[in-house]
Design an enzyme around this catalytic site. Structure first.
Site, PDB file in Angstrom:
ATOM      1  N   ARG A   1     -16.802  54.325   1.221  1.00 29.37           N
ATOM      2  CA  ARG A   1     -17.777  53.560   0.426  1.00 29.37           C
ATOM      3  C   ARG A   1     -18.909  54.482  -0.002  1.00 29.37           C
ATOM      4  O   ARG A   1     -18.992  55.626   0.435  1.00 29.37           O
ATOM      5  CB  ARG A   1     -18.374  52.459   1.307  1.00 29.37           C
ATOM      6  CG  ARG A   1     -19.074  53.060   2.530  1.00 29.37           C
ATOM      7  CD  ARG A   1     -19.862  52.065   3.351  1.00 29.37           C
ATOM      8  NE  ARG A   1     -20.685  52.738   4.347  1.00 29.37           N
ATOM      9  CZ  ARG A   1     -20.266  53.144   5.535  1.00 29.37           C
ATOM     10  NH1 ARG A   1     -19.007  52.952   5.894  1.00 29.37           N
ATOM     11  NH2 ARG A   1     -21.087  53.760   6.364  1.00 29.37           N
TER      12      ARG A   1
ATOM     13  N   HIS B   1     -26.480  54.497  17.253  1.00 29.25           N
ATOM     14  CA  HIS B   1     -25.558  54.587  16.115  1.00 29.25           C
ATOM     15  C   HIS B   1     -26.136  54.047  14.819  1.00 29.25           C
ATOM     16  O   HIS B   1     -25.423  53.838  13.844  1.00 29.25           O
ATOM     17  CB  HIS B   1     -24.228  53.922  16.441  1.00 29.25           C
ATOM     18  CG  HIS B   1     -23.602  54.501  17.681  1.00 29.25           C
ATOM     19  ND1 HIS B   1     -23.118  55.796  17.724  1.00 29.25           N
ATOM     20  CD2 HIS B   1     -23.443  54.004  18.928  1.00 29.25           C
ATOM     21  CE1 HIS B   1     -22.679  56.053  18.946  1.00 29.25           C
ATOM     22  NE2 HIS B   1     -22.872  54.987  19.698  1.00 29.25           N
TER      23      HIS B   1
ATOM     24  N   LYS C   1      -8.782  54.891  12.985  1.00 30.81           N
ATOM     25  CA  LYS C   1      -8.970  56.301  13.341  1.00 30.81           C
ATOM     26  C   LYS C   1      -7.659  57.014  13.633  1.00 30.81           C
ATOM     27  O   LYS C   1      -7.517  58.202  13.325  1.00 30.81           O
ATOM     28  CB  LYS C   1      -9.879  56.411  14.554  1.00 30.81           C
ATOM     29  CG  LYS C   1     -11.280  55.905  14.268  1.00 30.81           C
ATOM     30  CD  LYS C   1     -12.272  56.589  15.164  1.00 30.81           C
ATOM     31  CE  LYS C   1     -13.659  56.085  14.905  1.00 30.81           C
ATOM     32  NZ  LYS C   1     -13.907  54.833  15.657  1.00 30.81           N
TER      33      LYS C   1
ATOM     34  N   GLU D   1     -10.347  61.690  23.584  1.00 30.52           N
ATOM     35  CA  GLU D   1     -10.765  62.978  23.025  1.00 30.52           C
ATOM     36  C   GLU D   1     -11.630  63.707  24.036  1.00 30.52           C
ATOM     37  O   GLU D   1     -12.272  63.077  24.875  1.00 30.52           O
ATOM     38  CB  GLU D   1     -11.617  62.772  21.750  1.00 30.52           C
ATOM     39  CG  GLU D   1     -10.821  62.528  20.503  1.00 30.52           C
ATOM     40  CD  GLU D   1     -11.716  62.323  19.282  1.00 30.52           C
ATOM     41  OE1 GLU D   1     -12.955  62.366  19.401  1.00 30.52           O
ATOM     42  OE2 GLU D   1     -11.153  62.115  18.199  1.00 30.52           O
TER      43      GLU D   1
HETATM   44  C1  MV4 Z   1     -17.759  61.691  19.494  1.00 32.79           C
HETATM   45  C2  MV4 Z   1     -18.854  62.218  20.219  1.00 32.79           C
HETATM   46  C3  MV4 Z   1     -18.606  63.227  21.115  1.00 32.79           C
HETATM   47  N1  MV4 Z   1     -17.340  63.688  21.308  1.00 32.79           N
HETATM   48  N2  MV4 Z   1     -16.521  62.183  19.717  1.00 32.79           N
HETATM   49  C4  MV4 Z   1     -20.094  58.079  17.482  1.00 32.79           C
HETATM   50  C5  MV4 Z   1     -19.780  57.307  16.267  1.00 32.79           C
HETATM   51  C6  MV4 Z   1     -18.396  57.659  15.860  1.00 32.79           C
HETATM   52  N3  MV4 Z   1     -18.335  57.865  14.456  1.00 32.79           N
HETATM   53  C7  MV4 Z   1     -18.076  58.891  16.631  1.00 32.79           C
HETATM   54  N4  MV4 Z   1     -19.138  59.123  17.550  1.00 32.79           N
HETATM   55  C8  MV4 Z   1     -19.115  60.157  18.416  1.00 32.79           C
HETATM   56  N5  MV4 Z   1     -17.903  60.707  18.621  1.00 32.79           N
HETATM   57  C9  MV4 Z   1     -16.340  63.150  20.603  1.00 32.79           C
HETATM   58  N6  MV4 Z   1     -15.092  63.607  20.835  1.00 32.79           N
HETATM   59  C10 MV4 Z   1     -20.118  61.690  19.983  1.00 32.79           C
HETATM   60  C11 MV4 Z   1     -20.251  60.644  19.083  1.00 32.79           C
HETATM   61  C12 MV4 Z   1     -21.597  60.168  18.944  1.00 32.79           C
HETATM   62  C13 MV4 Z   1     -22.271  60.232  17.737  1.00 32.79           C
HETATM   63  C14 MV4 Z   1     -21.671  60.723  16.593  1.00 32.79           C
HETATM   64  C15 MV4 Z   1     -22.357  60.797  15.421  1.00 32.79           C
HETATM   65  C16 MV4 Z   1     -23.676  60.354  15.358  1.00 32.79           C
HETATM   66  C17 MV4 Z   1     -24.271  59.842  16.451  1.00 32.79           C
HETATM   67  C18 MV4 Z   1     -23.585  59.778  17.659  1.00 32.79           C
HETATM   68  C19 MV4 Z   1     -24.224  59.270  18.777  1.00 32.79           C
HETATM   69  C20 MV4 Z   1     -23.561  59.196  19.949  1.00 32.79           C
HETATM   70  C21 MV4 Z   1     -22.247  59.628  20.037  1.00 32.79           C
END
Ligand code: MV4
Length: 490
Positions: A291, A234, A115, A199
Site C-alpha cells: 500500500r 510497533h 509472511k 527466526e
Molecule cells: C524481528 C525482530 C528481530 N528479529 N525479526 C516487528 C514487526 C514485524 N514487522 C517484524 N518485527 C521484528 N522482527 C527478527 N528475526 C524485531 C522486530 C521488531 C521491530 C521491527 C521493526 C520495527 C520495530 C520493531 C520493534 C520490535 C521488534
C-alpha cells in the site's frame, strides 16, 4: 481516468484528492455518519454517505464502496492506507466491477499478506533473510532441533501476523514448548490461522524500509530508504529519509534487493519493502507492505516525486517516465506523527474538541492533516490527527525546522504527541543518529521528561539572568548546571 473515488478518510483522503485535482481528475469522497462534515468530504467534488460510524459498517464494507463508485461514475478507487488497502478480495471485486484498483494486483497483496508465502515467493531472488525456517512449524521436537541449530534467542512469529502482532522471544530451550503452544493458540484466535515459524532474534535492529515503484511494463525502481526505528509498541513515531547510517553501498544493495522482492510478486504501483539492519549493518528482508504508507511524504521530499501521482499514472497503464539513474537524494526530510494521545499518561487516547488548532507555516514545512479548529476527534478511527513533515538541506536543518514547527503548532482541547516528537528531536541519541528500535523504551518515561523540562527551565532562567547582568554591565557567574537528561534507563 477522469474521476476517482477515495475509499478512506482523514489526512490521507485529502492528500490523495489534492493530487487528483492537480491532475485534473474529479474526486468522490465516501463518509460515515460522524464524518458528514469532515474536510475530506468538503474538499471532494462529490460525496457519498456509506453508513454508521463504526468502520465495520462503513469504510470496511466493500460492496457499499463499490456501489458508490458505480453510482457516481468513478473509474478508479484509491484505497489509501489501512481499511481495505491490503485486502486482496477488495482489489479483486473492484477489478471485476470494471473499476481500476489504484494499487497492486490481488496476487501481490495476497502473497505479501502472508509472511511464509512471501518468503517462498522471494526464495529464488537472492534476498538476504534472517536465519530460520520458511515453513509453518507445529512439532515442538522439530522446533527444538531447529532452534538449537539457529542458537538462542529465537523469535516465534505468526505467518498471518503483521506489525509485531503475535511475536514471542524465546531465550532458552526450556521455554520453547510453552511459548510455541501459546503463540499458536494466539495466532489462531487473532488471525484465524495458527501457522507460526521461527527466526533468529536480532536484538538491536534498525527498521529501514525501501520505497519501490513499479509500472505494468516491467519497470521497477526504488526511491531510497526511510528510517523508521523510532517506534513505540510497533507504532511509528518519527520517520526520516535518508537514514543517518546507510552508506551508498548498503543503500544500493538494499534498494536492488527491494526491487527483486517487487519483481518476485509481479508488483505494480507503490510499495514498501521492510528490512532489519543489525549492528554489523547486515540487512534482512522482513515483509512487503502493498500500500501507500503513512510515512510516504519523506520519500517524496527527498526525491521530488509525488507518489500518488505515480500510483495513478501506473494504474492508467503509463510507463514510468524516469529510470533509477534519474533518481537522486536531495536534502533530508523528517516526519512526526501527531496522535491524539497523552504521552504523559502512557499514551492514553485523548478525546475532545480541537478548541485551538493553529498550523505552523513556512519554507520546508509540510503538514498533512484532516482537521479544522472546532472539530471533534472521533473515537472510532485511528488516533493520528496529522503528520508534520520538515525538509532541509541537511539532517540537522530538518531537525531544527521540526523543533520550531512544533513550537508553532498550537493545539488545545486535546493532548497530543507533539511534545513527545520534540523530545525525540532534542535527544542526543536521536541527534547523533545512534539509535535502534528500542529508542522509546530506553529513553522515554514521564520522569525523564519532567527532569528534562526542569533542566530546560533552569537554562532559560540562566539565559535570562545572563541578559539581565549584561544589561547591568556585570560579570556572569560560572555555569554550574549539569545536564539532567538521563540516558540508558529502561
Ligand atoms: C524481528 C525482530 C528481530 N528479529 N525479526 C516487528 C514487526 C514485524 N514487522 C517484524 N518485527 C521484528 N522482527 C527478527 N528475526 C524485531 C522486530 C521488531 C521491530 C521491527 C521493526 C520495527 C520495530 C520493531 C520493534 C520490535 C521488534
Amino acid at each position: 481516468m477522469r474521476k476517482i473515488l477515495v475509499a478512506n478518510r482523514g489526512e490521507i483522503a485529502l492528500r490523495i484528492m489534492r493530487t487528483a485535482r492537480k491532475m485534473g481528475i474529479q474526486t468522490v469522497a465516501v463518509y460515515s455518519d460522524v464524518d458528514r462534515h469532515a474536510p475530506h468530504v468538503k474538499f471532494a467534488d462529490e460525496a457519498v454517505h456509506i453508513g454508521p460510524a463504526p468502520s465495520s459498517e462503513s469504510y470496511l464494507v466493500m460492496d457499499k464502496i463499490i456501489q458508490a463508485a458505480k453510482d457516481t461514475g468513478a473509474e478508479g478507487i484509491h484505497p489509501g492506507y489501512g481499511f481495505l488497502s491490503e485486502n486482496g478480495e477488495f482489489a479483486q471485486k473492484v477489478t471485476r466491477s470494471d473499476i481500476t484498483f489504484i494499487g497492486p494486483r490481488p496476487h501481490a497483496i495476497e502473497v505479501m499478506g502472508n509472511k511464509l508465502a512471501a518468503k517462498e515467493a522471494v526464495k529464488a531472488y537472492d534476498i538476504p533473510m534472517v536465519p530460520g525456517v520458511d515453513k509453518a512449524i507445529s512439532d515442538v521436537t522439530l522446533a527444538q532441533k531447529i532452534a538449537d541449530e539457529i542458537g538462542y534467542p529465537i523469535l516465534i512469529k505468526a505467518a498471518a501476523g503483521g506489525g509485531g502482532k503475535g511475536m514471542r522471544i524465546v531465550d532458552q530451550s526450556a521455554s520453547l514448548k510453552e511459548q510455541m503452544e501459546r503463540a499458536i493458540s494466539e495466532a489462531q484466535s487473532a488471525f484465524g490461522d495458527g501457522s507460526v515459524f521461527i527466526e533468529k532474534y536480532v536484538g538491536s535492529p534498525r527498521h529501514i524500509e525501501i520505497q519501490v515503484l513499479a509500472d505494468t511494463h516491467g519497470n521497477v525502481v526504488y526511491l531510497f530508504e526511510r528510517e523508521c526505528s523510532v517506534q513505540r509498541r510497533h507504532q511509528k513515531v518519527v520517520e526520516e529519509a535518508p537514514s543517518a547510517v546507510l552508506t551508498p553501498e548498503i543503500r544500493k544493495n538494499m534498494g536492488e534487493a527491494a526491487v527483486r522482492v517487487a519483481e518476485a510478486c509481479d508488483y505494480v504501483g507503490a510499495g514498501t519493502v521492510e528490512f532489519l539492519l543489525d549492528e554489523n549493518k547486515n540487512f534482512y528482508f522482513l515483509e512487503m507492505n502493498t500500500r501507500l504508507q503513512v510515512e510516504h511524504p519523506v520519500s517524496e521530499l527527498i526525491t521530488g516525486i509525488d507518489l500518488v501521482e505515480q500510483q495513478i499514472k501506473v494504474a492508467r497503464g503509463e510507463k514510468l517516465s524516469f529510470t533509477q539513474e534519474d533518481l537522486k537524494i536531495q536534502g533530508h526530510a523528517l516526519e512526526i506523527r501527531v496522535y491524539a494521545e497523552d504521552p504523559m499518561e502512557d499514551f492514553l487516547p485523548s478525546i475532545g474538541t480541537l478548541s485551538t488548532y493553529k498550523r505552523p507555516e513556512g519554507e520546508g514545512i509540510r503538514l498533512d492533516d484532516g482537521f479544522e479548529e472546532g472539530m471533534e476527534v472521533p473515537i472510532y478511527y485511528d488516533p493520528m490527527i496529522a503528520k508534520l513533515i520538515t525538509y532541509g538541506a541537511s539532517r540537522d536543518e530538518a531537525i531544527q525546522k521540526m523543533i520550531s514547527a512544533i513550537d508553532n503548532y498550537h493545539i488545545e482541547g486535546i493532548e497530543t504527541t507533539l511534545s513527545f516528537g520534540k523530545y525525540v528531536c532534542q535527544h542526543p541519541a536521536f541527534i547523533s543518529g545512534d539509535f535502534d528500535t528500542h529508542f522509546v523504551k530506553k529513553y522515554w518515561s514521564k520522569e525523564i521528561y519532567d527532569e528534562g523540562l526542569k533542566a530546560e527551565k533552569q537554562i532559560a532562567a540562566r539565559i535570562a539572568l545572563h541578559h539581565y547582568l549584561e544589561s547591568q554591565k556585570k560579570v556572569v557567574v560560572a555555569n554550574t548546571l549539569e545536564s539532567n537528561w538521563k540516558t540508558n534507563r529502561s
